[in-house]
Design an enzyme around this catalytic site. Sequence first.
Site, PDB file in Angstrom:
ATOM      1  N   ASP A 222      13.714  -4.420 -19.988  1.00  0.00           N
ATOM      2  CA  ASP A 222      13.680  -4.241 -18.537  1.00  0.00           C
ATOM      3  C   ASP A 222      14.601  -3.058 -18.224  1.00  0.00           C
ATOM      4  O   ASP A 222      15.830  -3.188 -18.234  1.00  0.00           O
ATOM      5  CB  ASP A 222      14.162  -5.538 -17.878  1.00  0.00           C
ATOM      6  CG  ASP A 222      14.473  -5.369 -16.399  1.00  0.00           C
ATOM      7  OD1 ASP A 222      14.380  -4.249 -15.881  1.00  0.00           O
ATOM      8  OD2 ASP A 222      14.828  -6.383 -15.759  1.00  0.00           O
ATOM      9  N   GLN A 225      17.363  -0.729 -14.273  1.00  0.00           N
ATOM     10  CA  GLN A 225      18.674  -0.155 -13.923  1.00  0.00           C
ATOM     11  C   GLN A 225      19.102   0.944 -14.889  1.00  0.00           C
ATOM     12  O   GLN A 225      20.228   1.419 -14.802  1.00  0.00           O
ATOM     13  CB  GLN A 225      19.735  -1.257 -13.913  1.00  0.00           C
ATOM     14  CG  GLN A 225      19.550  -2.286 -12.824  1.00  0.00           C
ATOM     15  CD  GLN A 225      19.722  -1.703 -11.421  1.00  0.00           C
ATOM     16  OE1 GLN A 225      20.345  -0.672 -11.229  1.00  0.00           O
ATOM     17  NE2 GLN A 225      19.161  -2.384 -10.440  1.00  0.00           N
ATOM     18  N   CYS A 386      19.706 -11.295  -7.220  1.00  0.00           N
ATOM     19  CA  CYS A 386      18.574 -11.801  -8.027  1.00  0.00           C
ATOM     20  C   CYS A 386      19.012 -12.090  -9.448  1.00  0.00           C
ATOM     21  O   CYS A 386      18.257 -11.838 -10.412  1.00  0.00           O
ATOM     22  CB  CYS A 386      17.401 -10.830  -8.018  1.00  0.00           C
ATOM     23  SG  CYS A 386      16.609 -10.707  -6.430  1.00  0.00           S
TER      24      CYS A 386
HETATM   25  N1  PMP Z   1      15.217  -5.921 -13.274  1.00  0.00           N
HETATM   26  C1  PMP Z   1      16.392  -5.435 -12.867  1.00  0.00           C
HETATM   27  C2  PMP Z   1      17.530  -5.310 -13.847  1.00  0.00           C
HETATM   28  C3  PMP Z   1      16.544  -5.036 -11.540  1.00  0.00           C
HETATM   29  O1  PMP Z   1      17.705  -4.549 -11.119  1.00  0.00           O
HETATM   30  C4  PMP Z   1      15.452  -5.156 -10.646  1.00  0.00           C
HETATM   31  C5  PMP Z   1      15.588  -4.766  -9.185  1.00  0.00           C
HETATM   32  N2  PMP Z   1      16.734  -5.230  -8.567  1.00  0.00           N
HETATM   33  C6  PMP Z   1      14.255  -5.658 -11.135  1.00  0.00           C
HETATM   34  C7  PMP Z   1      14.175  -6.035 -12.453  1.00  0.00           C
HETATM   35  C8  PMP Z   1      13.065  -5.812 -10.252  1.00  0.00           C
HETATM   36  O2  PMP Z   1      12.627  -4.567  -9.808  1.00  0.00           O
HETATM   37  P1  PMP Z   1      11.521  -4.452  -8.673  1.00  0.00           P
HETATM   38  O3  PMP Z   1      12.017  -5.310  -7.545  1.00  0.00           O
HETATM   39  O4  PMP Z   1      11.485  -3.014  -8.344  1.00  0.00           O
HETATM   40  O5  PMP Z   1      10.254  -4.963  -9.258  1.00  0.00           O
END
Ligand code: PMP
Length: 428
Positions: A222, A225, A386
Amino acid sequence: MAAPAREAAAPAPAPAPVPAPAPVLDVERVRKDFPILSRTVHGRPLVYLDSAASAQCPRPVMRAVEDYCMQSHANVHRGVHLLSQEATAAYEGARDRVRRFLNARSTREILFVRGTTEAINLVAQSYARPRFGPGDEILITGLEHHANIVPWQMVRDQTGCSLAVAPIDRRGELPLNEFFKRLTPRTRLVAVAHVSNALGTILPVEEIVSAAHARGIPVLIDGAQAVSHRAVDVRALDCDFYAFSGHKLYGPTGIGVLYGREALLAEMPPWQGGGDMILTVTFERTTYNELPWKFEAGTPNMSGAVGLAAAIDYVEGLGLDAIGAHEQRLLEEATAELQRIAGLTIIGTAAHKASVISFTLEGIHPHDLGTILDSEGVAVRTGHHCAMPVMEFFGVPATARASFACYNTREEVHRLSAALHRAREVFR
Ligand code: PMP
């Protein structure tokens, strides 16, 4: 007596290689590219320290989207008319721009999606769900964003496989021995953040990938960031999937990327059905399109893709090394200043961090803190980011989080700490 022969002069030692100086960013010039930064908030100049949630867009990105909309917009792929051809060229050109950005082998490995969340859900539903069952395990870590937890829980509930979590430590680092212990014959997939959004920790993804691959286990990273702070090379990383979002890379919202190793994508069933992902359809059966379009059902986000390509041009134009070095200087300065504030605790003190600093201030709920900072014009994020399991691990309901981007300045770091000192006064 003859003078003793002089010893042959030893060759001068080769000078030690001088490390290249960190490239410097002309931040004042950069800031001019971001019109939003010159607005005021509650009568104060805006200090935007929430780029980890969503980075601001520079003019070249807006201009690219506007040019596309003003000149070339039409639906892609199926049209013979000129605008459709131009739109297709712009959209597929953006895909190639992303391919070069990630150093992927082929555009067949670059799927446009809405963002990181959708990318991970695609892998969960199209890679994991058809393959996994009871006895199989997906391994994640204790610092994941919900986007890298919930899709796997859904697969777990759909298939009966299980979800293992490698723990983090009190610094917010991932002890690799703990992680490696959880790579077992049951492990079928590893899914890890490149950089933690809540803590800033940069994970040793190279070591994670090589340990997983030594056991034949594919790895999803992922990268939400990571991509705005450092160059990412999926071939060097050797990962199997890599996900990121445009809006965290100074691009538009609603566009993101899933890189997938071609051999894996080729075996995966489509994830959504509809137009564009097919070759032929009868009521009896459908044959699917080739990669990458097999995974792009429906009219795609052409203007978003164009904007994302412009954002990539923009960051590469500034230089990701220069951006990363600038952000590290701000992170160091902010860390030093915040540590001087009585009652302030930094959550996430890993040795290798991206420019994210999460903290709590004794006696003040992070939401109240966020409101006070906002009244000073300082935009930080407050909440669980989140990443509720991270909050639970550190025993806090929420944190305040400042994140630094290419356009932030040392003066803004001082404004943050001045606002925090004022918050302390208010709640004394
Ligand atoms: N993974 C990480 C580490 C994030 O920081 C985020 C966004 N805060 C996401 C996934 C999800 O990204 P998105 O909301 O753009 O789909």
